[in-house]
Design a protein around this motif. Structure first.
Motif, PDB file in Angstrom:
ATOM      1  N   GLU A 183       0.113   3.858  -3.250  1.00 13.93           N
ATOM      2  CA  GLU A 183      -0.566   5.017  -3.107  1.00 13.93           C
ATOM      3  C   GLU A 183       0.032   6.205  -3.853  1.00 13.93           C
ATOM      4  N   PRO A 234       1.292   9.625  -4.226  1.00 19.12           N
ATOM      5  CA  PRO A 234       1.830  10.548  -3.139  1.00 19.12           C
ATOM      6  C   PRO A 234       1.030  11.597  -2.390  1.00 19.12           C
ATOM      7  N   ASP A 235       0.010  12.133  -3.371  1.00 21.54           N
ATOM      8  CA  ASP A 235      -0.726  13.352  -2.387  1.00 21.54           C
ATOM      9  C   ASP A 235      -2.286  12.773  -2.214  1.00 21.54           C
ATOM     10  N   PHE A 236      -2.417  11.445  -2.272  1.00 18.48           N
ATOM     11  CA  PHE A 236      -3.781  11.136  -1.910  1.00 18.48           C
ATOM     12  C   PHE A 236      -3.630   9.600  -1.425  1.00 18.48           C
ATOM     13  N   PRO A 237      -3.229   9.518  -0.257  1.00 19.86           N
ATOM     14  CA  PRO A 237      -2.855   8.113   0.533  1.00 19.86           C
ATOM     15  C   PRO A 237      -4.237   7.307   0.631  1.00 19.86           C
ATOM     16  N   MET A 238      -3.853   5.900   0.545  1.00 18.66           N
ATOM     17  CA  MET A 238      -5.277   5.190   0.596  1.00 18.66           C
ATOM     18  C   MET A 238      -5.391   4.784   2.328  1.00 18.66           C
ATOM     19  N   PRO A 239      -6.636   4.670   2.473  1.00 21.32           N
ATOM     20  CA  PRO A 239      -6.996   4.499   3.932  1.00 21.32           C
ATOM     21  C   PRO A 239      -5.929   3.661   4.618  1.00 21.32           C
ATOM     22  N   ASP A 240      -5.535   4.048   5.752  1.00 25.61           N
ATOM     23  CA  ASP A 240      -4.480   3.321   6.513  1.00 25.61           C
ATOM     24  C   ASP A 240      -5.029   2.145   7.316  1.00 25.61           C
ATOM     25  N   ARG A 277       0.789  -1.061  -0.086  1.00 26.79           N
ATOM     26  CA  ARG A 277       0.073  -0.139   0.070  1.00 26.79           C
ATOM     27  C   ARG A 277       0.900   1.380   0.120  1.00 26.79           C
ATOM     28  N   SER A 278       1.893   1.271   0.956  1.00 24.09           N
ATOM     29  CA  SER A 278       2.441   2.607   1.100  1.00 24.09           C
ATOM     30  C   SER A 278       3.252   2.739  -0.063  1.00 24.09           C
ATOM     31  N   GLN A 279       3.832   2.137  -0.919  1.00 21.97           N
ATOM     32  CA  GLN A 279       4.550   1.806  -2.344  1.00 21.97           C
ATOM     33  C   GLN A 279       3.827   2.182  -3.323  1.00 21.97           C
ATOM     34  N   TYR A 332       8.883  -2.362   0.520  1.00 25.95           N
ATOM     35  CA  TYR A 332       8.917  -1.268   1.456  1.00 25.95           C
ATOM     36  C   TYR A 332      10.524  -1.629   2.116  1.00 25.95           C
ATOM     37  N   ALA A 343      13.221  -0.755  -0.313  1.00 32.15           N
ATOM     38  CA  ALA A 343      13.137   0.665  -0.772  1.00 32.15           C
ATOM     39  C   ALA A 343      13.906   1.237   0.341  1.00 32.15           C
ATOM     40  N   PRO A 393       2.905   6.211  -8.082  1.00 35.90           N
ATOM     41  CA  PRO A 393       3.973   7.553  -7.662  1.00 35.90           C
ATOM     42  C   PRO A 393       4.641   7.653  -8.774  1.00 35.90           C
TER      43      PRO A 393
END
Ligand SMILES: Cc1cc2nc3c(=O)[nH]c(=O)nc-3n(C[C@H](O)[C@H](O)[C@H](O)COP(=O)(O)OP(=O)(O)OC[C@H]3O[C@@H](n4cnc5c(N)ncnc54)[C@H](O)[C@@H]3O)c2cc1C
Lengths: 451, 210
Positions: free
Chosen positions: A75, A77-83, A71-73, A235, A238, A377
């Motif tokens: 989404e 960059p300026d609109f994240p997925m729900p955490d 997810r964090s890699q 992640y 990275a 991204p």
């Protein structure tokens, strides 16, 4: 907009035309709007989300497609997925995410559905004329734009290998994109061809659903589980890239040692270079299925013969169903290959910095890369750069010049994979290097003008 | 947000997720046929360092904002109101604000009060807010990210704060002149002063829309 006759092109002034409303097209529309451009986006299908939308007529999704990037890699960059979403969202969640992105930024009102762009060509004043293919019987429309961004994706034309005897094969053969319903595997003897992420995922589906599963793979690959050292693998890897160089190699070897040993135990060679330079296979279950015998690995297919399939090693099997997970041919049909840097005998695009047309200042492509990491991204920064460039080329001729020099320089050293023949592999970029290159390009476009 | 800032963040552990309390008031909730949700306006999302969190905006703010035809929301960041406490400083609270912002149906204005202004400003460095309103900011970060998408910024402070170094610094950072409101900076949720402050913010928002 109004009606257009088939003769005169309707002039949209400095507006930008975006082709495709998949992830890349949506991100392009949002970033262009944010930079003050008027945008018309054309989508040949009737839905947004591109390949993540199973309603898209040609969607390549196969049963139970999940993201291979975390997810964090993945989404934007300026609109994240729900955490509270899982580390590896499903294809359904990916579509939900793209839909909410489009809704949040009001993108739908700029999208024209059921509108395929069949052709585009440069016209005077560095502008473009595009032809919208008529829907069922209506006349074609022509429009002129200040610039065009192609975001048509590269997973639409199945790459179908030719084997001797394939056409006369008596069992069922299909491309991975046609396998929509997992029940088609049930009780069958299945052969899956292709060792990429799709092939490996489908082999795992077959391992639990089919009567038997043989998996034909031509060459070795990095096999990574979805987690390394307690973190999502992409992640974790990275993060290593941010460590000092001398430590990086050591740390990478350490966390990759387990997966490498396991792959070797299953008879899979890992390429000499690390998993960064080529799309690794990311599936934690696969090697376990190989280990418990529910997936039997074989080498290359040699030929098909009636009901049988013979492998290069001389062995034969008799599958009911053959799934060709042999990937896609990157194709951009709506534009002459020369405009994207192709040549008559080498039609594949050769873009500046993997996005700018080397022939026309106002033509760019978004998302034509295989970075081995989250694609969204990368497309965000690509389209950010394209939007900035379109501003700068008008307003600041001096900076436009230094940008051109820079983009030329950047293009020469991200030619990874260029020597390889396969068209898909030519799209492979080293994410770390490519992001750094995008960063330099954006800096050139954004640095304060010297006073 | 710069590409480098994004790379750094994408490679830093994400704050622990919490179940966030979000209060929402839509124009339709007013049961007033005169007031309609105007899709041309941007929604508004508020946060404050007041311990009540989202609930602080319930008395007056959300209704007043909704009366102007806007979708109004407020979020309790970790440890406030109905949102459980969890580790993390200003960055984690900014994360809470961004996570709340993406659940708002359209691109939203961020309003932050006191330390909440600092969280809103950090959030605007990651999310393209439709506007950024800072009310009596406190404990502002030294390293301020450039707001994504260049939103308009409003700084409103009480008359007593106009000379404060902190307010000056924030004003300089964004290159804007602060508006002032009558009343105490910590007492903005009800009463005449609050009404005046809200009027100022809403008319500024309307002016941006044009
Ligand atoms: C099975 C699979 C799994 C994947 N998993 C991941 C993953 O885990 N993580 C990740 O980051 N990436 C993954 N990807 C990569 C994926 O390509 C990107 O995530 C992203 O969806 C690409 O979006 P796109 O907009 O570039 O292309 P697409 O989604 O293909 O969208 C292109 C759009 O253009 C439209 N179009 C095409 N031609 C025309 C025309 N002439 N006129 C008008 N419209 C046109 C199409 O209808 C489509 O809607 C995966 C891909 C596949 C196939």
């Amino acid at each position: 907009m109004q009606e257009y006759s088939s003769q005169a092109a309707y002039d949209r002034g400095e507006a930008v035309c975006v082709i495709g409303a998949g992830a890349s097209g949506l991100i392009a529309v949002k970033n262009l709007r944010e930079n003050g451009f008027e945008v018309d986006c054309y989508e040949r299908d009737t839905v947004l989300g591109g390949l993540w939308n199973p309603q898209n007529q040609h969607s390549p999704l196969y049963p139970n497609t999940h993201l291979v990037t975390s997810r964090s890699q993945t989404e934007i960059p300026d609109f994240p997925m729900p955490d509270d979403w899982p580390d590896y969202p499903s294809a359904t969640q990916m579509l939900e995410y793209l839909t909410s992105y489009a809704k949040h930024f009001g993108l739908s009102e700029h999208i024209w559905y059921g509108s395929e762009i069949s052709h585009l060509e440069p016209v005077e004043g560095a502008r473009f004329e595009v032809v919208v293919k008529p829907a069922a019987g209506a006349a074609a429309r022509r429009l002129r734009y200040g610039a065009v961004i192609i975001a048509t994706g590269h997973h639409w034309a199945p790459n179908l290998p030719s084997y001797p005897g394939l056409d006369e094969f008596r069992g069922t053969v299909m491309h991975s994109s046609q396998l929509k319903d997992p029940s088609r595997l049930r009780g069958k003897h299945v052969l899956v061809v292709g060792g990429g992420n799709s092939g490996v995922d489908i082999a795992c589906e077959a391992a639990v659903n089919a009567a038997s599963c043989v998996h034909s793979v031509r060459r070795g690959a990095w096999h990574l589980p979805k987690y390394l050292g307690g973190e999502p693998s992409d992640y974790a890897l990275a993060r290593l890239a941010s460590r000092p160089k001398f430590l990086r190699r050591f740390l990478a070897d350490r966390i990759l040692k387990g997966p490498k040993l396991l792959a070797e135990r299953m008879g899979i060679e890992t390429p000499g270079h690390g998993p960064g330079s080529e799309e690794p296979v990311r599936n934690g279950r696969y090697l376990e299925h190989v280990g418990d015998g529910s997936i039997k690995r074989r080498g290359e297919v040699a030929r098909f013969d009636g009901y049988d399939v013979a492998f290069a090693d001389g062995t034969e099997i008799r599958p009911d169903l053959v799934v060709l997970a042999t990937g896609y041919q990157p194709k951009i049909a709506c534009v002459a290959p020369e405009l994207l840097g192709g040549t008559p005998d080498q039609p594949a695009p050769q873009l500046f910095a993997r996005m700018f047309s080397p022939k026309a200042q106002t033509l760019a492509v978004a998302g034509l890369v295989e970075p081995g990491v989250g694609v969204l991204p990368i497309v965000h920064w690509q389209t950010h750069a394209i939007a900035r460039w379109l501003q700068v080329r008008k307003s600041d001729p001096e900076r436009a010049e230094s940008f051109k020099l820079q983009v030329n320089a950047e293009s020469s050293h991200n030619a990874a994979g260029a020597a390889d023949d396969s068209p898909r592999r030519r799209l492979v970029v080293d994410a770390e290097e490519y992001l750094a290159s995008l960063g330099r390009i954006i800096d050139t476009l954004e640095q304060e003008p010297a006073k | 947000m710069s590409l480098t800032a994004w790379i750094r963040r994408a490679r830093t552990p994400e704050p622990v997720p919490v179940r966030r309390e979000i209060a929402v008031f839509e124009p339709a909730d007013l049961f007033d046929i005169e007031i309609k949700d105007n899709p041309e306006t941007n929604p508004v999302l508020c946060c404050t360092s007041d311990a009540a969190g989202a609930a602080a905006f319930n008395a007056l703010w959300l209704k007043r904002i909704a009366s102007s035809g806007r979708y109004a929301a407020a979020v309790s960041v970790r440890g406030q109101g109905g949102t459980p406490a969890a580790v993390g400083g200003a960055e984690a609270r900014a994360h809470d604000v961004v996570q709340a912002a993406v659940t708002v149906p359209r691109q939203t204005v961020l309003i932050g009060h006191r330390e909440g202004a600092a969280w809103a400003a950090l959030a605007a460095g990651r999310y393209p807010a439709a506007g950024l309103v800072l009310v009596s900011p406190q404990r502002f970060p030294k390293q301020l990210p450039k707001p994504v998408g260049e939103p308009p910024v409003l700084l409103v402070v009480s008359e007593s704060e106009t000379q404060s170094k902190e307010v000056q610094a924030v004003a300089d950072e964004y290159g804007i002149t602060p508006l002032t409101f009558a009343g105490a900076p910590d007492d903005v949720f009800k009463g005449a002063a609050a009404e005046g402050l809200l009027d100022a913010i809403l008319s500024w928002l309307d002016a941006q829309q044009r």
